[in-house]
Design a protein around this motif. Structure first.
Motif, PDB file in Angstrom:
ATOM      1  N   UNK A  44       0.844  -1.203   0.000  1.00 48.39           N
ATOM      2  CA  UNK A  44       0.000   0.000   0.000  1.00 48.39           C
ATOM      3  C   UNK A  44       0.877   1.251   0.000  1.00 48.39           C
ATOM      4  N   UNK A  45       1.942   1.218   0.800  1.00 49.74           N
ATOM      5  CA  UNK A  45       2.844   2.372   0.876  1.00 49.74           C
ATOM      6  C   UNK A  45       3.557   2.579  -0.471  1.00 49.74           C
ATOM      7  N   UNK A  46       3.913   1.463  -1.114  1.00 48.95           N
ATOM      8  CA  UNK A  46       4.576   1.574  -2.414  1.00 48.95           C
ATOM      9  C   UNK A  46       3.702   2.270  -3.454  1.00 48.95           C
ATOM     10  N   UNK A  47       2.390   2.052  -3.368  1.00 45.08           N
ATOM     11  CA  UNK A  47       1.466   2.745  -4.288  1.00 45.08           C
ATOM     12  C   UNK A  47       1.624   4.258  -4.146  1.00 45.08           C
ATOM     13  N   UNK A  48       1.715   4.695  -2.909  1.00 47.02           N
ATOM     14  CA  UNK A  48       1.781   6.141  -2.646  1.00 47.02           C
ATOM     15  C   UNK A  48       3.174   6.675  -2.999  1.00 47.02           C
ATOM     16  N   UNK A  49       4.197   5.876  -2.732  1.00 47.14           N
ATOM     17  CA  UNK A  49       5.550   6.239  -3.185  1.00 47.14           C
ATOM     18  C   UNK A  49       5.566   6.380  -4.712  1.00 47.14           C
ATOM     19  N   UNK A  50       4.823   5.515  -5.375  1.00 42.96           N
ATOM     20  CA  UNK A  50       4.762   5.539  -6.844  1.00 42.96           C
ATOM     21  C   UNK A  50       4.152   6.819  -7.386  1.00 42.96           C
ATOM     22  N   UNK A  54       6.986  11.478  -0.749  1.00 45.36           N
ATOM     23  CA  UNK A  54       8.234  11.051  -0.119  1.00 45.36           C
ATOM     24  C   UNK A  54       8.281  11.281   1.392  1.00 45.36           C
ATOM     25  N   UNK A  55       7.339  12.016   1.951  1.00 43.20           N
ATOM     26  CA  UNK A  55       7.343  12.254   3.396  1.00 43.20           C
ATOM     27  C   UNK A  55       6.221  11.419   4.020  1.00 43.20           C
ATOM     28  N   UNK A  56       6.597  10.579   4.990  1.00 34.67           N
ATOM     29  CA  UNK A  56       5.644   9.644   5.602  1.00 34.67           C
ATOM     30  C   UNK A  56       5.718   9.727   7.122  1.00 34.67           C
ATOM     31  N   UNK A  69      12.891  -0.113   6.670  1.00 33.47           N
ATOM     32  CA  UNK A  69      14.271  -0.263   6.192  1.00 33.47           C
ATOM     33  C   UNK A  69      14.343  -0.667   4.719  1.00 33.47           C
ATOM     34  N   UNK A  70      13.502  -1.617   4.283  1.00 36.64           N
ATOM     35  CA  UNK A  70      13.509  -2.028   2.872  1.00 36.64           C
ATOM     36  C   UNK A  70      13.016  -0.912   1.966  1.00 36.64           C
ATOM     37  N   UNK A  71      11.928  -0.242   2.373  1.00 32.67           N
ATOM     38  CA  UNK A  71      11.373   0.834   1.538  1.00 32.67           C
ATOM     39  C   UNK A  71      12.357   1.992   1.415  1.00 32.67           C
ATOM     40  N   UNK A  72      13.072   2.272   2.510  1.00 29.40           N
ATOM     41  CA  UNK A  72      14.053   3.367   2.462  1.00 29.40           C
ATOM     42  C   UNK A  72      15.237   3.002   1.589  1.00 29.40           C
ATOM     43  N   UNK A  73      15.589   1.727   1.564  1.00 32.25           N
ATOM     44  CA  UNK A  73      16.687   1.300   0.679  1.00 32.25           C
ATOM     45  C   UNK A  73      16.271   1.493  -0.773  1.00 32.25           C
ATOM     46  N   UNK A  74      14.985   1.245  -1.037  1.00 31.86           N
ATOM     47  CA  UNK A  74      14.448   1.374  -2.398  1.00 31.86           C
ATOM     48  C   UNK A  74      14.265   2.838  -2.792  1.00 31.86           C
ATOM     49  N   UNK A  75      13.851   3.661  -1.824  1.00 31.91           N
ATOM     50  CA  UNK A  75      13.574   5.087  -2.070  1.00 31.91           C
ATOM     51  C   UNK A  75      14.396   5.909  -1.073  1.00 31.91           C
ATOM     52  N   UNK A  76      15.676   6.136  -1.377  1.00 31.36           N
ATOM     53  CA  UNK A  76      16.575   6.763  -0.391  1.00 31.36           C
ATOM     54  C   UNK A  76      16.204   8.210  -0.045  1.00 31.36           C
ATOM     55  N   UNK A  77      15.367   8.841  -0.846  1.00 31.22           N
ATOM     56  CA  UNK A  77      15.010  10.231  -0.543  1.00 31.22           C
ATOM     57  C   UNK A  77      13.756  10.337   0.334  1.00 31.22           C
ATOM     58  N   UNK A  78      13.301   9.218   0.870  1.00 35.24           N
ATOM     59  CA  UNK A  78      12.159   9.259   1.796  1.00 35.24           C
ATOM     60  C   UNK A  78      12.553   9.981   3.081  1.00 35.24           C
ATOM     61  N   UNK A  79      11.598  10.749   3.629  1.00 34.48           N
ATOM     62  CA  UNK A  79      11.770  11.391   4.937  1.00 34.48           C
ATOM     63  C   UNK A  79      10.700  10.813   5.862  1.00 34.48           C
ATOM     64  N   UNK A  97      16.270   5.137  12.599  1.00 33.06           N
ATOM     65  CA  UNK A  97      15.330   4.946  11.479  1.00 33.06           C
ATOM     66  C   UNK A  97      14.640   6.231  11.037  1.00 33.06           C
ATOM     67  N   UNK A  98      14.279   7.093  11.999  1.00 31.72           N
ATOM     68  CA  UNK A  98      13.447   8.249  11.673  1.00 31.72           C
ATOM     69  C   UNK A  98      14.305   9.477  11.346  1.00 31.72           C
ATOM     70  N   UNK A  99      13.848  10.245  10.370  1.00 30.16           N
ATOM     71  CA  UNK A  99      14.518  11.498  10.013  1.00 30.16           C
ATOM     72  C   UNK A  99      14.023  12.645  10.885  1.00 30.16           C
ATOM     73  N   UNK A 100      12.773  12.524  11.317  1.00 28.41           N
ATOM     74  CA  UNK A 100      12.167  13.562  12.154  1.00 28.41           C
ATOM     75  C   UNK A 100      11.387  12.865  13.275  1.00 28.41           C
ATOM     76  N   UNK A 101      11.559  13.320  14.508  1.00 25.16           N
ATOM     77  CA  UNK A 101      10.742  12.836  15.619  1.00 25.16           C
ATOM     78  C   UNK A 101       9.872  14.000  16.073  1.00 25.16           C
ATOM     79  N   UNK A 102       8.548  13.822  15.914  1.00 23.87           N
ATOM     80  CA  UNK A 102       7.619  14.929  16.180  1.00 23.87           C
ATOM     81  C   UNK A 102       7.082  14.900  17.603  1.00 23.87           C
ATOM     82  N   UNK A 103       7.496  13.925  18.394  1.00 34.14           N
ATOM     83  CA  UNK A 103       6.838  13.680  19.673  1.00 34.14           C
ATOM     84  C   UNK A 103       7.789  13.778  20.857  1.00 34.14           C
TER      85      UNK A 103
END
Ligand SMILES: *Cc1c(COP(=O)(O)O)cnc(C)c1O
Length: 226
Positions: A44-50, A54-56, A69-79, A97-103
């Protein structure tokens, strides 16, 4: 949901976000869409990446570790943003794992993040969660303690705090909570404002949101509570 459903929902949402920004006199690109993928699987996430998203956002460290980890390897510009509570015993995994921690919501967590930063030399970008409704069951710094907590995080610990985040009470009109968050951000010189979800992102954009966190309006209804 089919691929085309999600693509259509995302396209509609992007247009709505742009329109809300224009109506509020905000410059183009002022609002970042955080696509909240909690409970949804990698296909499902890959559909949206498609569709170029890029920000999830994810609300659980363990669930994110199973998917990203696998999705980030595939799409290195994910945030990737953590938008759920963080226990101090998961800081190491979350920071990796996370680029931003909002909490970031309490002194003990701030110290744990600073310790991990000292150990690795890197730290995710941070938002401080403010409990604008002062709800006893909800995470977040009470509004009256936000200035002192921010000073502790930034000045004492040197943490990279970029903004504030809130989740208004379920039964309240959200606008006063968004306005309060903005007031606290402005007086502390913070640009980031993560506020607004599927039901109220337009209101949040009108009140200055830099990030809206939208799940079901993209992915469809969640099967399980999350
Ligand atoms: C689930 C969640 C969202 C997204 O909620 P939707 O109503 O599906 O848009 C936003 N923020 C947080 C903190 C969440 O946990």
């Amino acid at each position: 949901m089919t691929d085309t459903d999600r693509a259509a929902r995302l396209a509609r949402l992007r247009a709505d976000i742009a329109k809300a920004g224009e109506d509020a006199g905000r410059p183009g690109g002022a609002v970042t869409l955080v696509a909240v993928s909690k409970t949804f699987d990698a296909p499902a996430i890959r559909e949206v990446l498609g569709q170029g998203q890029r920000v999830f956002g994810e609300n659980r460290v363990q669930e994110a570790q199973a998917k990203w980890p696998d999705l980030k390897a595939e799409f290195p510009d994910v945030e990737l943003h953590l938008i759920g509570p963080l226990q101090t015993n998961k800081v190491k995994q979350a920071a990796a794992l996370f680029d931003v921690i909002e909490t970031l919501d309490r002194p003990k967590l701030a110290r744990a993040l600073a310790g991990e930063r000292d150990r690795t030399g890197a730290c995710p970008r941070l938002f401080v969660q403010v409990n604008t409704g002062e709800e006893p069951q909800k995470a977040g710094i009470p509004p009256g303690e936000a200035d002192a907590f921010l000073a502790d995080c930034r000045d004492t610990l040197g943490l990279p705090v970029e903004g504030l985040m809130c989740i208004p009470p379920q039964d309240d009109a959200p606008a006063p909570h968004f306005a309060l968050l903005r007031t606290i951000a402005e007086r502390n010189g913070l640009k980031g404002l993560s506020m607004g979800m599927s039901a109220d992102y337009a209101t949040a954009i009108a009140l200055g949101a830099s990030h809206v966190r939208v799940g079901s309006a993209i992915f469809g209804p969640r099967a399980t509570a999350g």
